[in-house]
Design an enzyme around this catalytic site. Structure first.
Site, PDB file in Angstrom:
ATOM      1  N   GLU A 251      47.402  37.616  34.995  1.00  0.00           N
ATOM      2  CA  GLU A 251      47.586  36.162  35.000  1.00  0.00           C
ATOM      3  C   GLU A 251      48.532  35.798  33.868  1.00  0.00           C
ATOM      4  O   GLU A 251      48.454  36.386  32.779  1.00  0.00           O
ATOM      5  CB  GLU A 251      46.251  35.430  34.821  1.00  0.00           C
ATOM      6  CG  GLU A 251      45.365  35.476  36.051  1.00  0.00           C
ATOM      7  CD  GLU A 251      44.062  34.713  35.877  1.00  0.00           C
ATOM      8  OE1 GLU A 251      43.511  34.248  36.893  1.00  0.00           O
ATOM      9  OE2 GLU A 251      43.584  34.611  34.724  1.00  0.00           O
ATOM     10  N   HIS A 275      36.061  42.596  41.150  1.00  0.00           N
ATOM     11  CA  HIS A 275      37.230  42.541  42.029  1.00  0.00           C
ATOM     12  C   HIS A 275      37.947  43.892  42.138  1.00  0.00           C
ATOM     13  O   HIS A 275      38.156  44.425  43.238  1.00  0.00           O
ATOM     14  CB  HIS A 275      38.221  41.488  41.534  1.00  0.00           C
ATOM     15  CG  HIS A 275      37.675  40.099  41.496  1.00  0.00           C
ATOM     16  ND1 HIS A 275      36.678  39.666  42.338  1.00  0.00           N
ATOM     17  CD2 HIS A 275      37.990  39.032  40.712  1.00  0.00           C
ATOM     18  CE1 HIS A 275      36.411  38.402  42.069  1.00  0.00           C
ATOM     19  NE2 HIS A 275      37.190  37.994  41.094  1.00  0.00           N
TER      20      HIS A 275
END
Length: 516
Positions: A251, A275
């Site tokens: 990110e 994830h």
């Protein structure tokens, strides 16, 4: 709760979720009530309600059957909730074409306020749901109730207790009650097992849907098809040909006001343990005997159980400079905002192949991808190994694509090689095809009763067994976070770890998403 013992007053139920297996399929013709708990929170506004609207707009939620209920502590009216979520449901550019559908959808929403541990509140909720079911002339026992817990995990046990006691429907004619719970499922093995035990004491495993939205992403769902429906991958997908596997999440922004919350968890709990580990399972698992959810999840569990303990020398933690400037973050915080860790799978297929899981905030770019790097070609007659290895890259977000990086002859009269790619970019190849959001797909799977893309209890336990020892060492200060500059690749030590693990970076080649 006294000494961990619960007393639950059970509502009348005539069958559980195993009814289908024992007695065959029962048609689902009853009304569908979708209850969003935590309806006034950010997750519900930004993810749950937009996903429900998109399903409604595409015809997957029949307005003659479905009704949506919001429940939260905030005291607001039905219309105030509708006004609160309206702006999140459509973009300005397509607001006019969706105006009619939006109006119809919002009229399906009713709001009930109350505490999360209050019998009175959940009795009012049950009454509202029952009135909807009666209005649809649903036979008792055929109604369907889906409870979506858009809530912090700390309130899961009391909420589930209230649902079980006051809002579970009869289910002898094809009806059901299901609950969807969001991550994080605990903070370590002990807390996750405690949470699982508390919820498991109230609901059967087929009723519990532990959602990990990465399993709903288009390219993640493509993994099984890629691996097991394409012959040329079968002989290549092993330690004889693959040098290393990277699963990366980046990110380009920091915690942005969520520092206090993030500091309790860190990047490993937030991204890697769930994830990225789920993606690893799909990359590494053996072929299931069928596409039945349990067969697929069985193979994922086998992968997790084959992972050997993580070594501290194969972990690099980072914390971006400025993270502690957030007033909600302790000045001495060691919480990682970046982590690279190497997992090793001790089985015949993957022995010796490092699986590199890397995630970070405030990085130089925003992306998530799977990068499978193949070994060098033996006998390099073209003297081109320095240009880079073959790689198969699956780009999960943004600009969904998959491409094979390979060496080809550069056009011209001379025999010179260059790195290029075979490229399947989704926006170019599937023009006009809308790729559904992960939450849309997973909510629809829940309604259908398909648990393939949800985390089973033993799977969750195996995942926590891998990371809990490392997390405890981080919490004790035994493994330190290294500062790195925002907008960088992270600590240089992470690149050194990748090199030590055998990853060879390609210099001079950059994949550029093709334009339409």
């Amino acid at each position: 709760m006294d000494s961990g013992q619960w007393h639950v007053e059970k509502r009348s139920t005539l069958r559980n979720e195993s009814f289908l297996k024992e007695y065959g399929p029962v048609s689902e013709t009853g009304s569908l009530s979708i209850i969003v708990l935590g309806a006034s929170g950010d997750l519900a506004k930004k993810k749950t309600f937009p996903a429900l609207f998109n399903l409604f707009h595409q015809g997957f939620l029949n307005p003659e059957e479905v009704h949506i209920f919001g429940y939260a502590r905030t005291k607001i009216s039905d219309q105030e909730l509708r006004d609160k979520i309206r702006g999140y449901l459509v973009d300005e550019k397509n607001a006019s074409e969706k105006a009619e559908a939006l109006s119809k959808f919002l009229q399906l929403i009713k709001y009930v306020s109350g505490p999360y541990d209050s019998e009175d509140g959940f009795k009012r909720l049950d009454k509202a749901i029952s009135e909807h079911e009666i209005s649809k002339k649903t036979s008792q026992g055929s109604s369907r109730r889906l409870f979506y817990l858009a809530l912090p995990p700390s309130v899961y046990p009391p909420v589930c207790k209230m649902i079980k006691a006051w809002c579970t429907n009869k289910s002898d004619l094809g009806g059901w009650t299901r609950i969807v719970v969001e991550k994080p499922f605990g903070k370590d093995l002990e807390s996750a097992e405690q949470l699982s035990s508390q919820i498991g004491a109230l609901f059967d495993e087929p009723q519990i849907y532990r959602i990990d939205h990465y399993l709903g992403k288009e390219l993640v769902q493509n993994m099984l098809v890629l691996r097991f429906a394409n012959r040329f991958f079968l002989p290549l997908w092993n330690r004889d040909n693959i040098a290393n596997v990277q699963i990366v999440f980046r990110e380009d922004f920091g915690t942005e006001g969520r520092g206090g919350y993030f500091d309790e968890y860190g990047i490993i709990r937030d991204i890697i343990q769930n994830h990225l580990l789920q993606v690893l399972c799909l990359v590494a698992m053996e072929k299931p005997i069928s596409l039945k959810p349990e067969h697929i999840r069985d193979e994922k569990v086998k992968v997790l159980q084959s992972v050997i303990p993580i070594k501290d020398e194969e972990v690099v933690l980072g914390q971006y400079e400025g993270y502690r400037d957030d007033p909600t973050v302790p000045n001495d915080s060691n919480t990682p905002t970046f982590a690279t860790t190497i997992l090793r799978i001790d089985n015949e297929r993957w022995e010796g192949v490092p699986f590199i899981l890397k995630a970070g905030k405030a990085m130089s770019s925003k992306k998530a991808d799977i990068r499978i790097q193949f070994k060098d070609v033996p006998g390099d007659i073209f003297k081109c190994q320095k240009q880079g290895r073959n790689e198969f890259v699956i780009r999960l977000q943004p600009s969904e694509a998959m491409y094979m990086k390979l060496t080809v002859k550069q056009p011209g009269l001379e025999m010179q090689t260059v790195q290029s790619e075979l490229d399947l970019s989704y926006k170019q190849r599937y023009q006009g095809v809308s790729i559904p959001e992960a939450y849309e797909r997973l909510i629809l799977d829940t309604i259908k009763g398909d648990q393939q893309h949800f985390v089973r209890r033993d799977e969750l336990k195996a995942a926590w067994e891998i990371f809990t020892p490392l997390l405890h060492r981080i919490g004790n200060g035994e493994v330190k976070s290294i500062p790195y500059k925002p907008g960088s690749r992270g600590p240089t030590e992470a690149d050194q770890l990748l090199e030590k693990a055998g990853y060879l970076q390609t210099h001079g080649y950059i994949w550029i998403p093709p334009t339409l």
